[in-house]
Design a protein around this motif. Structure first.
Motif, short mmCIF file in Angstrom:
data_model
loop_
_atom_site.label_atom_id
_atom_site.label_comp_id
_atom_site.label_asym_id
_atom_site.label_seq_id
_atom_site.Cartn_x
_atom_site.Cartn_y
_atom_site.Cartn_z
N ALA A 188 0.81 -1.22 0.00
CA ALA A 188 0.00 0.00 0.00
C ALA A 188 0.84 1.27 0.00
O ALA A 188 0.31 2.37 -0.15
N ILE A 189 2.16 1.13 0.16
CA ILE A 189 3.04 2.30 0.23
C ILE A 189 3.24 2.89 -1.16
O ILE A 189 3.54 2.14 -2.10
N PRO A 190 3.11 4.22 -1.34
CA PRO A 190 3.29 4.79 -2.67
C PRO A 190 4.74 4.68 -3.13
O PRO A 190 5.66 4.77 -2.34
N LYS A 191 4.91 4.49 -4.44
CA LYS A 191 6.26 4.34 -4.99
C LYS A 191 7.07 5.63 -4.86
O LYS A 191 8.29 5.60 -4.77
N ASP A 192 6.39 6.78 -4.88
CA ASP A 192 7.08 8.06 -4.78
C ASP A 192 7.11 8.57 -3.33
O ASP A 192 6.90 9.75 -3.06
N PHE A 193 7.39 7.66 -2.40
CA PHE A 193 7.39 8.03 -0.98
C PHE A 193 8.41 9.12 -0.65
O PHE A 193 8.28 9.81 0.36
N LYS A 194 9.40 9.32 -1.53
CA LYS A 194 10.43 10.33 -1.23
C LYS A 194 9.90 11.76 -1.34
O LYS A 194 10.56 12.69 -0.89
N LYS A 195 8.72 11.94 -1.93
CA LYS A 195 8.20 13.31 -1.97
C LYS A 195 7.63 13.72 -0.61
O LYS A 195 7.28 14.87 -0.40
N SER A 196 7.56 12.78 0.30
CA SER A 196 7.20 13.04 1.71
C SER A 196 5.73 13.43 1.84
O SER A 196 4.88 12.91 1.14
N GLY A 197 5.41 14.32 2.78
CA GLY A 197 4.03 14.72 3.02
C GLY A 197 3.41 14.02 4.21
O GLY A 197 3.99 13.10 4.80
N GLN A 198 2.23 14.49 4.57
CA GLN A 198 1.47 13.90 5.68
C GLN A 198 0.53 12.83 5.13
O GLN A 198 -0.21 13.09 4.18
#
Length: 200
Positions: free
Chosen positions: A72-82
């Protein structure tokens, strides 16, 4: 064998073979967390100082960083955010097996940097064009072609964090001034951003 001898024998056995405590049950969580990379964003907390082969999803809540696993984790997790994160914390309290994640849109007030964070003593302003990597890391390229990767300092405002998230997601472009201290690791030169604003 009398009762005293039996009690002494049992005590001796327990000293040699103590009863193991039952493993702590896994904890179900439904938290709003700051998403990031275990190296790029949270290297200070995770102790991961080398980029190659060590980048992976992690999230922070109340000063504690958890490694994330699951599809379920987004591939672009490095863009961060809440993000709202649902899942199960491992018994050792270090990892969350994620079952569901949803990005949290910032409130309008969180996008206004009316009181910019006071910059660190060794901070400098860097002005350049912002963009993002394929993995979603925000970058800033100065006129002399120096490329800096950007992440927020611990003292940065919510607005600075949201600005970097929007740059990392490709929602913000243009020329910005980022104020912060720089450092280099094995793969990037970073600005640890105290504040970031459109260039004047």
């Amino acid at each position: 064998m009398n009762s005293r001898s039996l009690a002494a024998l049992l005590s001796a056995v327990l000293l040699v073979h103590p009863v193991s405590a039952a493993p702590e049950a896994s904890k179900q969580v439904d938290w709003v967390m700051t998403l990031g990379c275990r190296h790029c964003h949270f290297g200070e907390q995770t102790g991961i100082t080398m980029c190659k082969g060590n980048c992976g999803p992690a999230a922070e809540k109340d000063g504690t960083v958890y490694l994330l696993t699951g599809s379920a984790i987004p591939k672009d997790f490095k863009k961060s955010g809440q993000w709202a994160v649902k899942g199960t914390v491992s018994p050792d309290g270090k990892t969350i097996a994620v079952t569901e994640m949803a990005a949290q849109a910032p409130a309008p007030a969180d996008l206004k940097d009316e009181q910019p964070t006071k910059a660190a003593a060794n901070a400098k302003p860097y002005t350049g064009t912002v963009a993002h990597t394929g993995a979603g890391l925000p970058t800033l390229t100065t006129t002399d072609k120096s490329v800096y990767h950007l992440k927020t300092s611990k003292a940065a405002s919510k607005a600075a964090g949201h600005t970097l998230t929007r740059i990392g997601g490709g929602d913000l472009t243009g020329v910005f001034t980022a104020t912060g201290a720089t450092y280099e690791d094995d793969s990037h030169t970073w600005i640890v951003v105290d504040s970031i604003q459109p260039a004047k």
